[in-house]
Design an enzyme around this catalytic site. Sequence first.
Site, short mmCIF file in Angstrom:
data_model
loop_
_atom_site.label_atom_id
_atom_site.label_comp_id
_atom_site.label_asym_id
_atom_site.label_seq_id
_atom_site.Cartn_x
_atom_site.Cartn_y
_atom_site.Cartn_z
N LYS A 137 50.75 21.28 47.43
CA LYS A 137 51.74 20.61 46.58
C LYS A 137 51.78 19.11 46.90
CE LYS A 137 55.50 22.70 45.49
NZ LYS A 137 56.72 23.45 45.70
N ARG A 162 60.85 20.73 49.77
CA ARG A 162 60.01 21.81 49.25
C ARG A 162 58.86 22.13 50.19
NH1 ARG A 162 60.49 22.05 43.44
NH2 ARG A 162 62.05 20.55 42.79
N GLY A 190 56.19 31.16 46.00
CA GLY A 190 57.48 31.80 46.26
C GLY A 190 57.63 32.40 47.65
N MET A 244 57.49 30.84 50.69
CA MET A 244 58.25 30.05 51.67
C MET A 244 59.43 29.40 50.96
SD MET A 244 55.17 28.53 53.87
CE MET A 244 54.38 27.92 52.43
N ARG A 281 48.62 22.24 40.12
CA ARG A 281 47.54 22.79 40.94
C ARG A 281 46.53 23.44 39.99
NH1 ARG A 281 51.60 27.39 43.01
NH2 ARG A 281 51.76 28.36 40.99
N HIS A 315 57.17 36.09 38.23
CA HIS A 315 56.56 36.46 39.51
C HIS A 315 55.61 37.65 39.34
CE1 HIS A 315 56.53 38.63 43.39
NE2 HIS A 315 56.39 37.41 43.87
N SER A 364 15.48 50.84 53.61
CA SER A 364 16.76 50.60 52.95
C SER A 364 17.85 50.88 53.97
CB SER A 364 16.91 51.51 51.74
OG SER A 364 18.17 51.28 51.14
N CYS A 423 21.52 50.15 50.74
CA CYS A 423 22.16 51.02 49.75
C CYS A 423 23.48 51.57 50.24
CB CYS A 423 21.21 52.14 49.34
SG CYS A 423 20.67 53.15 50.71
N TYR A 459 16.67 43.09 48.23
CA TYR A 459 17.64 43.50 47.20
C TYR A 459 18.83 44.19 47.84
CZ TYR A 459 15.95 48.28 47.80
OH TYR A 459 15.63 49.49 48.34
C1 PEP Z 1 24.45 55.22 54.08
O1 PEP Z 1 24.57 55.94 55.07
O2 PEP Z 1 24.76 54.02 54.06
C2 PEP Z 1 23.95 55.81 52.82
C3 PEP Z 1 23.72 55.04 51.77
O3 PEP Z 1 23.83 57.14 52.77
P1 PEP Z 1 25.05 58.16 52.60
O4 PEP Z 1 26.26 57.34 52.30
O5 PEP Z 1 24.67 59.07 51.52
O6 PEP Z 1 25.09 58.80 53.94
#
Ligand code: PEP
Length: 889
Positions: A22, A91, A100, A102, A342, A458, A773, A841, A861
Site C-alpha cells: 500500500k 493503515r 482485511g 490486519m 495495486r 470479502h 521414469s 510420472c 518430460y
Molecule cells: C509412483 O510411485 O510415483 C508411481 C507413479 O506409481 P504408483 O503411484 O502407481 O505407485
Amino acid sequence: MPKYVYDFEEGNKDMKALLGGKGANLAEMTNLGLPVPPGFTVTTEACRAYLRSGSFPPGLWEEILEHLGRLEARMGKRLGAVDDPLLVSVRSGAMYSMPGMMDTVLNLGLNDESVLGLARQSGDPRFAYDAYRRFIAMFGRIVLGVDGEKIREVQARFKGKRGLDPAPEKAEDLVAVTASDMQALCGELRVLVEEETGRPFPQDPQEQLRLAVEAVFRSWNNRRAVEYRRIYRIPDDLGTAVNVVAMVFGNLGEDSGTGVAFTRDPATGAKGVYGDYLPNAQGEDVVAGIRNPIPLSELERRNPEVYRQLLQVMEILERHYRDMCDIEFTVERGKLYMLQTRVGKRTAAAAIKIAVDMVAEGLITKEEAVQRIDPDQLDQLLHPQFDPNVEVKVLATGVNASPGAAVGKVVLDADTAAELGKRGEKVILVRWETTPDDLHGMVAAQGILTSHGGKTSHAAVVARGMGKPAVCGAEAIRIDLENRLFRVNETVVREGEVISIDGTLGRVVLGEVPLVPPKPTPELNTILSWADEIRRLGVRANADTPEDARKAREFGAEGIGLARTEHMFLGERLPIVQRMILASSEEEEAAALKELLEVQRQDFLGLFQAMDGLPVTIRLLDPPLHEFLPSSKELELEILRLEQAGADPQLVAEKKKMLRAVEGLEEANPMLGMRGCRLGIMKPGIYLMQVRAIMEAAIEHHMAGGNPVVEIMIPLVAIDEELRLLRREAEEVIEEVFREKGARIPYKIGTMIEVPRAALTAGKIAQVAEFFSFGTNDLTQTTFGFSRDDIEGKFLPRYMDRKILSDNPFETLDTEGVGRLIRIAVEEGRATRPDLKVGICGEHGGDPRSVEFLHHAGLDYVSCSPYRVPLARLAAARAVLGAREEASK
Ligand code: PEP
Ligand code: MG
C-alpha cells in the site's frame, strides 16, 4: 540508525519490501501526480524491530513526529487541534497483499474538543459525531482490545432506546440517528471503553497516534493474519508497514462517497471499468455491508465530472503498471482522492484474457504474459460446471462472484465447515457475508454462498483468490442461524442438506446437480501455445483409458507417460484375474491368462489409437496380488455366514481355497512386498501375457496404417539384475510376436526409479534400460520411510504446523532428499547411456514448483493427470523464463 519513515514523495512502487504494497503504491501514485491525500509510511523494518523488542526502536517516535510536523505544515492544520483539526487514518500494509487481515484505524485525532472543531469546520455536527463514534469504536476495538461484540451491543441497545431497530446485525446501521443522539452514543461508547480498559479514552492525539501505530504493528501477528500467511505461504518475518494518511471524508453528503474499482473485470477479464460505489459513506461501510453499493455506472449519472476523472486515473494507472489495477477511492464534496491501488487479484479466466489482450494491445510481451499466469490458479479454469444437458430449477440467484460450480452440504458457520471439511465432507459455506474470521471455513468449503455483497465483497475476493466458486449477494436467502437453516420464500433449507452453486452464472440449486469438466477457452490455448514455444520439458499424461488419453491430447499432452495396467484388472475382469491367481494347475492359469490376453490387447489397442504417433508408456502390473482378492477377515466372516446358512459345500470349499491363497499372499508390509518387478519374476506368466498383448496390439495398429510408439515400463526395480532378467524374457516374447506376425516395429524397454537403491545404482541400471521414469510417489515413500497412504491423516499436519516440514512431500517434491536422488540418477544414468530418456510420472509431475525443479534437473518430460497437463505446460515455460531472469541479474 536506519531511516524508519518515508513521506509519500520519497518512495516508489518497487519499495514494497520496505514500505509494504500500500505504501509503495501510494508513493508511486503521488509521484505520478495523481490525487493522493498527503501522508507518510512507517517501514516494515520499524515493525520488525518493534515486534522483536516490544517497544519502538530508538529514534522512531521522533521521526514519526518530524513527518507528522511536515504533514501538518502542508495541510495547514494540526493533528486534533481544537479549531480545525487534522485527522489521519493509520493503515496497515504489508509487502504482500493480505486483504482485511490486519488492522486500520480511521478518524484519528478526534477527542471531546476537536470533534467540535470538525463540526464547525464541516458545518455538519452529525457527521462530526458520527466520525467520533466510529473512531471510539474502532480505536477501542483495535487499539485497546475492547470486544467488538460489546460495542455492537451498546450501539444496538442505544438504537432500541431511541425506538430504532435493535437487531445486533443492524448495529452499524445508524443512518436514522440524529446529531445529538450521535453525541450521546459517543458518550456511551466512551463509558464502555473506560469500563473495559480501566482508564479514560485517550484524548491526547499524539498518544492516540502512538498507540495506533503500535496496534497496527501487533496486528501482523493476529490469528487471522497468521492463518492467512500459512495458507498463502507468506513468510512470518516480514512485518507490516504503517501508513499515516490525511483523512478525506466520503460521508459528507450526497456529493461524497467511497468506492472500489477495477480497471478491467476481475471475474472475466473483459475490458471496461468495473466497480462499486457507496454514496455518502466511509470506506469501512463498504466492507461492513450496511448498504448494498451501486455500480460505478450509477456514479457516472450522479457525478459525471468525478466519474470522468476516475476513468482518467484508471487509464493512467493501467498504462503505468502495464497490468489490471484495483483501486480504492473516496470522493469528498465532489473531489476525487485515491486511497490505494495495486495490481488487482483476478480469476484465472480473467488473468488469461487480460494477459492475451495486453499482448495484443502492445502493453506486454508474450513472455510476460506467460509469466503472469499462476499455474496453480489454472486449476480453477479446469473446474467443473453444471452439466448443460441437465435442466435445473433455480432456487435463488446472486452475483456470479467466482466461477465454477460446486456441490456440498449447507453449513452455516466457518468452524463447522472447517471441521466437516477435515473429515473429507463436501460443504458449501453459507453466510450473510464472510469476514476474515471465516477464512478457515472458506478453505475447507467447496464453494461459498452469501446473501449479501457483490463482486468486491470479502467472500468474492477471497473465493476468487482461492479458485473456489462463489455466489454472492443472493438476497432472497434469509439465514436463520438460531434454527440452523435458511429460507428462500417458502422453501426451507436446513444445515446439512445438499445444494449446488454455479459461480459462473450466479445460480443456487437445491440438491445435487451433475457437474461436467470445462473446455479450454481460445485465450487459454493462446497462452499455452506461447508456453509451448518457450518450454524445453515435454509434457505427457498419466492415462489408462482411451477417453483419458483423448482428453489428455486435447489438453496438449505429448504422449502417455504412465498407463497403469492394474486398473484394467478390475470390474468385470476381476473374476478372470482371481481365477488366474487361484489356479491350481498350469493349465488353469494359462487359460485365465489367455482370457486376459484377449481383453488386454483391446485395452492397449485403444491407447495406441488415441495416442497415435505419440509415445505410450505402459507399465506392467505393479500392485501385490492380494489387492485383487478380498481380505482374509472378509473371507472368514463370509465362510462363517455361509456355513451357518447351510450353503452349498462346493461354494464354501471355493471360499476356503481363496482364504488359503489370501493367507499365503498376505504380507506385513505389502508396500515393500511382492509387487512390481518382484511379482513379474515370481509370476512370469502375467508380465509375459502383458508384453504379448502390448506387442500384438501395436502390430495390429501398425498394420492398420497407424503409428504406435511403444514403451514398456517395469516398476519398482532396485537391482539391475531384476531388469536384465525381465528384459530378456520380454524380448523373447516380442521376437516371437514379430515372427508370428511377420512384422517388426521399434520399441523401448525402460524402468521406473522408485526406490533409493535404483537411483544410487542408476549407472548400472541404465545398461539395460532405454528410459527412466521417476515414480516419485514411491520414491518419496521409500526415501523418507513415510507410508504414502497414511501420513496425511496421521502426523503430517502436525509436522507442517510445527514447521518440521514446510510442504507435503507427496505433493511438492522434496528437492533436498528425493531431488538429490533424482539428480544422481539422471547424471549416472546418462553417463552410461547418453541418449537415456528421463521422465517423471509421480504426482509431482503436475505440481508447478516440482516442475521447475525437474526442468533444472534435466528431465526430458513430466507426466501428470490429464487435467493438469495445461498447468504443467505453463510451469515448464515459466521455469525457462525464471532461469533467464536469474541469469540476466
Ligand atoms: C509412483 O510411485 O510415483 C508411481 C507413479 O506409481 P504408483 O503411484 O502407481 O505407485
Ligand atoms: Mg509406484
